[in-house]
Design a protein around this motif. Sequence first.
Motif, mmCIF file in Angstrom:
data_model
loop_
_atom_site.group_PDB
_atom_site.id
_atom_site.type_symbol
_atom_site.label_atom_id
_atom_site.label_comp_id
_atom_site.label_asym_id
_atom_site.label_seq_id
_atom_site.Cartn_x
_atom_site.Cartn_y
_atom_site.Cartn_z
ATOM 1 N N LEU A 35 -41.466 -21.679 26.993
ATOM 2 C CA LEU A 35 -40.724 -21.813 25.745
ATOM 3 C C LEU A 35 -39.294 -22.276 25.995
ATOM 4 C CD1 LEU A 35 -41.860 -18.548 23.946
ATOM 5 C CD2 LEU A 35 -42.712 -20.860 23.566
ATOM 6 N N PRO A 36 -38.792 -23.224 25.206
ATOM 7 C CA PRO A 36 -37.382 -23.614 25.349
ATOM 8 C C PRO A 36 -36.469 -22.497 24.868
ATOM 9 C CG PRO A 36 -38.370 -24.690 23.441
ATOM 10 C CD PRO A 36 -39.482 -23.969 24.137
ATOM 11 N N SER A 37 -35.379 -22.262 25.595
ATOM 12 C CA SER A 37 -34.454 -21.202 25.210
ATOM 13 C C SER A 37 -33.047 -21.570 25.662
ATOM 14 C CB SER A 37 -34.868 -19.857 25.828
ATOM 15 O OG SER A 37 -34.933 -19.957 27.235
ATOM 16 N N VAL A 38 -32.064 -20.933 25.052
ATOM 17 C CA VAL A 38 -30.666 -21.133 25.423
ATOM 18 C C VAL A 38 -30.116 -19.773 25.844
ATOM 19 C CG1 VAL A 38 -28.386 -21.894 24.690
ATOM 20 C CG2 VAL A 38 -30.418 -23.023 23.768
ATOM 21 N N ALA A 39 -29.810 -19.620 27.126
ATOM 22 C CA ALA A 39 -29.304 -18.350 27.646
ATOM 23 C C ALA A 39 -27.784 -18.416 27.759
ATOM 24 C CB ALA A 39 -29.917 -18.054 29.012
ATOM 25 N N SER A 132 -28.554 -17.450 7.195
ATOM 26 C CA SER A 132 -27.230 -17.742 6.639
ATOM 27 C C SER A 132 -27.089 -19.231 6.344
ATOM 28 C CB SER A 132 -26.146 -17.307 7.646
ATOM 29 O OG SER A 132 -24.881 -17.796 7.273
ATOM 30 N N PRO A 133 -26.313 -19.587 5.324
ATOM 31 C CA PRO A 133 -26.033 -21.013 5.092
ATOM 32 C C PRO A 133 -25.018 -21.579 6.070
ATOM 33 C CG PRO A 133 -24.926 -19.649 3.446
ATOM 34 C CD PRO A 133 -25.766 -18.723 4.265
ATOM 35 N N ASN A 134 -24.408 -20.702 6.893
ATOM 36 C CA ASN A 134 -23.329 -21.134 7.789
ATOM 37 C C ASN A 134 -23.771 -21.326 9.231
ATOM 38 O OD1 ASN A 134 -21.435 -20.830 5.607
ATOM 39 N ND2 ASN A 134 -21.479 -18.619 5.973
ATOM 40 N N VAL A 135 -25.097 -21.408 9.478
ATOM 41 C CA VAL A 135 -25.591 -21.577 10.837
ATOM 42 C C VAL A 135 -26.522 -22.780 10.901
ATOM 43 C CG1 VAL A 135 -25.428 -19.099 11.318
ATOM 44 C CG2 VAL A 135 -27.590 -20.042 10.478
ATOM 45 N N VAL A 136 -26.863 -23.189 12.124
ATOM 46 C CA VAL A 136 -27.916 -24.183 12.337
ATOM 47 C C VAL A 136 -29.134 -23.442 12.868
ATOM 48 C CG1 VAL A 136 -26.329 -26.073 12.796
ATOM 49 C CG2 VAL A 136 -27.110 -24.651 14.694
ATOM 50 N N ASN A 137 -30.300 -24.053 12.771
ATOM 51 C CA ASN A 137 -31.515 -23.436 13.302
ATOM 52 C C ASN A 137 -31.449 -23.458 14.828
ATOM 53 O OD1 ASN A 137 -33.131 -22.907 10.848
ATOM 54 N ND2 ASN A 137 -32.975 -25.115 10.591
ATOM 55 N N LEU A 138 -31.373 -22.285 15.413
ATOM 56 C CA LEU A 138 -31.117 -22.198 16.841
ATOM 57 C C LEU A 138 -31.492 -20.808 17.333
ATOM 58 C CD1 LEU A 138 -29.798 -23.771 19.231
ATOM 59 C CD2 LEU A 138 -27.624 -22.726 18.579
ATOM 60 N N THR A 139 -31.943 -20.731 18.587
ATOM 61 C CA THR A 139 -32.210 -19.436 19.218
ATOM 62 C C THR A 139 -31.370 -19.316 20.480
ATOM 63 O OG1 THR A 139 -34.460 -19.285 18.366
ATOM 64 C CG2 THR A 139 -33.953 -17.961 20.292
ATOM 65 N N LEU A 140 -30.592 -18.241 20.577
ATOM 66 C CA LEU A 140 -29.742 -17.970 21.730
ATOM 67 C C LEU A 140 -30.136 -16.622 22.323
ATOM 68 C CD1 LEU A 140 -26.376 -18.865 19.980
ATOM 69 C CD2 LEU A 140 -27.495 -20.275 21.692
ATOM 70 N N ILE A 141 -30.010 -16.495 23.642
ATOM 71 C CA ILE A 141 -30.285 -15.221 24.311
ATOM 72 C C ILE A 141 -29.003 -14.742 24.966
ATOM 73 C CG2 ILE A 141 -31.704 -14.018 26.021
ATOM 74 C CD1 ILE A 141 -33.764 -16.268 25.702
ATOM 75 N N ASP A 142 -28.453 -13.667 24.432
ATOM 76 C CA ASP A 142 -27.234 -13.077 24.983
ATOM 77 C C ASP A 142 -27.623 -12.113 26.102
ATOM 78 O OD1 ASP A 142 -24.624 -12.316 25.371
ATOM 79 O OD2 ASP A 142 -24.637 -10.827 23.765
ATOM 80 N N ILE A 176 -31.986 -23.667 28.830
ATOM 81 C CA ILE A 176 -30.668 -24.308 28.789
ATOM 82 C C ILE A 176 -29.627 -23.217 29.041
ATOM 83 C CG2 ILE A 176 -29.009 -25.525 27.317
ATOM 84 C CD1 ILE A 176 -31.486 -26.628 25.807
ATOM 85 N N ILE A 177 -28.699 -23.499 29.952
ATOM 86 C CA ILE A 177 -27.701 -22.506 30.337
ATOM 87 C C ILE A 177 -26.398 -22.785 29.604
ATOM 88 C CG2 ILE A 177 -26.440 -21.477 32.271
ATOM 89 C CD1 ILE A 177 -28.677 -22.643 34.097
ATOM 90 N N LEU A 178 -25.911 -21.807 28.899
ATOM 91 C CA LEU A 178 -24.611 -21.893 28.239
ATOM 92 C C LEU A 178 -23.650 -21.072 29.101
ATOM 93 C CD1 LEU A 178 -23.740 -23.294 25.626
ATOM 94 C CD2 LEU A 178 -23.843 -21.098 24.483
#
Length: 587
Positions: A35-39, A132-142, A176-178
């Motif tokens: 699965l694609p993810s953003v960590a 929320s109307p103030n976000v984009v469709n996205l999944t982040l892993i903190d 994807i590494i943030l």
Amino acid sequence: MATMESLIGLVNRIQRACTVLGDHGGEGSSLWEALPSVAVVGGQSSGKSSVLESVVGRDFLPRGSGIVTRRPLVLQLHKIEGQSEYAEFLHAPRKTFSDFASVRQEISDETDRITGKTKHISNIPIHLSIYSPNVVNLTLIDLPGLTKVAVEGQPESIVQDIEMMVRSYVEKPNCIILAISPANQDIATSDAIKLAKEVDPSGERTFGVLTKLDLMDKGTNALDVLEGRAYRLQLPWVGIVNRSQADINKNVNMISARQKEKEYFETSPEYGHLAHKMGSEYLAKLLSEHLERTNWTRWRGESQSETAQLYTILEMCRAFDRIFKEHLDGGRPGGDRIYGVFDHQLPAAMKKLPLDRHLSQSNVRKVITEADGYQPHLIAPEQGYRRLIDGSLGYFKGPAEASVDAVHFILKELVRKSISECEELKRFPTLQTDIATAANDALEKFRDESRRTALRLVEMESSYLTVEFFRKLNTEPEKNTNASLPNSDRYTDNHMRRIGTNVSAYVTMVCDTLKNSIPKAVVHCQVREAKRSLLNHFYAQVGRREKEQLGKMLDEDPSLMAKRETMAKRLELYKSARDEIDSVAWR
């Protein structure tokens, strides 16, 4: 874009299913691997939490010193239009949070539930969805912040434990590494960049995020980093200005903070030329677009890869699931039959119960007498009443179980119909069989839970009677004047009929209650769960299969393959004939 949003929604649902089924990633073969993810990775006090809150536009993360994030937080952002913001947790599916201070407290409480009120960590993720109307469709892993030293109350292995947990996510090729680094520290000492360089030496899946730009020493700037000269990545660096502690203390909201951040870059002499590529809003859009551009191409383009096979299978599962839900919700026929069970079959089955025989005068007299034993009742035959009611209510277990089984049969039939109506599945008989088996296995589990719940409703009615009903009745017996008769004959036939009538009235009241409560239980345990998680276990199983096993699931019908081959040969003959005709025509 709509297709990409549906992909993100699919990934979100699969990630939630993984968590429910105990698949948390980082433990060998796992569906998470595909699965694609953003960590989100950074050292403690790097501004990681502020970046996430800026992206969301809300204060919702716990704050404090030391390790605050002690479990991975899978943050799923859903853009909505014209509605109020709210949040939901996977572990509390029936609860909606509109107060984000409550979200912060719930994260803390749920963390403590697994780790205790200690400073230990756990790899079991918390799933939080924000609409929320103030976000984009996205999944982040903190992820927990990287640290160099264990402090008081932490185990000595905490440094290695955190690094191993973070690595278990960022080592995945689809992650994807943030990498969050503070601008007021030397980039060469950044924990996030150091780790990213080890697991992604080419820098092709690492975004650099530089925080605290406004806190740099006077006369210095971070242009060498932001423009890729100090440390080059294939993906862009993005600068972020966090809220100051004074702003946090004053409860300055995140929307105002975003505007303040935007003004900082636009008016900055050092960063003004980069203002359009800086800030938390730009970062969120950049990540979403990158997922669209890179992961979508990867999943669809590599037709022979394991990832593409998995994506193909999941897409067809999704097509089947959509048709199945349409049957239930009324878009296609079939779901109305479930209502028929509740509106016709259940009342008819209850009407056929042998209550008249059970409450006949002779049986009432027999039960009352046996209940008294050697000591006749003094006022009203309470034990007799209870035995008569308990015996009557026991009959309702049959209709309850019959309703459960009838709905189970309808759901199985809808699974069969949905598979046959799914055009995408028609080429793949093996996958059809696998989906049917998995769906029916899930329906069996839902039926078992529904049966337990429905029977429990009947048992609850027997366990505690509604006392107020009997307090309104006149239960004084009509004594027979002949005192020489035995105890069983001391009450007139009228009195026995009255007892039977009273019990019948009470049972009728309970019957009306069960006519409403049994359908609720069946819908909650079977229909609702079928809509929500029919293939959850199947998703997890598919994710653990090897490439060869996935390929077998996509084996086509041999007759169809032979027909296609025949058609291809015929097409070649037609082309050859056309070429011959064309060559003759031009002579």
